[in-house]
Design an enzyme around this catalytic site. Sequence first.
Site, PDB file in Angstrom:
ATOM      1  N   HIS A 115       2.110   1.971  -3.209  1.00  0.00           N
ATOM      2  CA  HIS A 115       1.220   2.975  -3.793  1.00  0.00           C
ATOM      3  C   HIS A 115       1.800   4.381  -3.744  1.00  0.00           C
ATOM      4  CE1 HIS A 115      -2.569   0.221  -3.088  1.00  0.00           C
ATOM      5  NE2 HIS A 115      -1.633  -0.335  -3.845  1.00  0.00           N
TER       6      HIS A 115
ATOM      7  N   ASP B  54       0.858  -1.192   0.000  1.00  0.00           N
ATOM      8  CA  ASP B  54       0.000   0.000   0.000  1.00  0.00           C
ATOM      9  C   ASP B  54       0.889   1.235   0.000  1.00  0.00           C
ATOM     10  OD1 ASP B  54      -2.212   1.930   0.692  1.00  0.00           O
ATOM     11  OD2 ASP B  54      -3.336   0.071   0.900  1.00  0.00           O
TER      12      ASP B  54
END
Length: 463
Positions: free
Chosen positions: A309, A286
């Site tokens: 991310h 993430d």
Amino acid sequence: MMSLKKFLISVFFFIIINIISSISCDRSTTLQENTLENLVDEASGTGYDSQAYPSYWSMIDDSNDNLEDLIEQSTDDVLTLKSSDQVAVTTVSVNDFGAKGDGETDDTEAFVKAWKVACSSKNAAVLVVPQKIYWLKPIRFSGPCLSELMVQIVGTLEASDDRSDFRQDGKHWLIFDSVRKLLLDGGGTINGNGKQWWQNSCKINKSKPCKDAPTALAFYKCKDLIVKNLKIQDAQQIHVSFQKCMNVLASNLSITAPEKSPNTDGIHVTDTQDILITTSIIATGDDCISIVSGSEKVQIMNVTCGPGHGISIGSLGSGKSEAYVSEVAVDGAKLIGTTNGVRIKTWQGGSGSATNITFENIEMLDVTNPIIIDQYYCDSKKRCKEQKSAVQVKNVLYKNIKGTSASDIAIKFDCSKNFPCQGIVLQDIKLEHEGGKTAKALCNNINFTSIEVVSPICSQAKR
């Protein structure tokens, strides 16, 4: 003894940082105003406000030789200050309280007992975790403590993989609560053992309900905090979290988890002020670093991210909430193969602001969305309806950002119709599509200016 010496050096760091910060803040403000002064004329009429860009307190290198000169070794684990003051250090080992460190025995109680002794010491204390593997259930290390405290993690802390052990607190594994003047160091490993949690995530198994999973290492209401030289891996969800903390240094951290592990943010900053994150490598499933509401004076330097991310401000404004983030500076970052580079993401229907933000000296390699502001963020199974209100994004500087985009769109500003992005400045930007192809930029509802060479760039912002 060298570890104790380093600890006392860090204690000096805590004492003088508040003095230095007020001086350096004034100095950095002056320098920054001079640097950005020339941009004001070029950006006039765009909503850009140079006075609003952040200035930061200076962190002190805790290995500074000048500080080492203040300390000399005496006997019996007592370090003597050359100013004639004496500082006694209490050393506590988890092994002294029955910890086996065999990777199978539950050592939770031994850690709890050792913490109570270290935290209640009237002298500066060092809690030692030797080079073994310690199997642990959730632990809350509660303060306030009576003196400065160092937790020296040389070995490995491994989380229980039995989810039922987290019934009382499903959001935390190891949490330091309301501790001041705390140093975590030692070169050891914190292993969240997150595989069981990932398999039961609604993002992996759509038939499962969406529930929170524990943060591996959390700091809550801590002040004057240093976390450095540690490996944090395979967290159940977030790896490291700073919530309601002040005066934080996070340095030389290695944070890793599989690319497909859900919601495994590397470092999560929420409602925290005056934090420096530096010289760390983060590769997770993430956000590399996420910064959410209530955070200000956040500085990120010399970090490497990927996979993951990217570096995100937000999400902000979910559930029609009010959110504020300000004075964030990312200076020196390398992003490799991430889905996003530097991102600001807000939900429709929220309110508040994300202001005075700088992204500079950043290298992108094969990043899908290198530069993105997304005010229509929607991490929901249901389609998000358009709302009239939004979190205001204002005064954002992108400077010296170069590299390659894995998609056609290297710059995407998708701002709110009712609250357009204001004071956005792009300076010295060069992003290409992989293979040398020309990348594109999309700009909706944005007030921006460009300085020097900017490529790609929107020919006209849609409003």
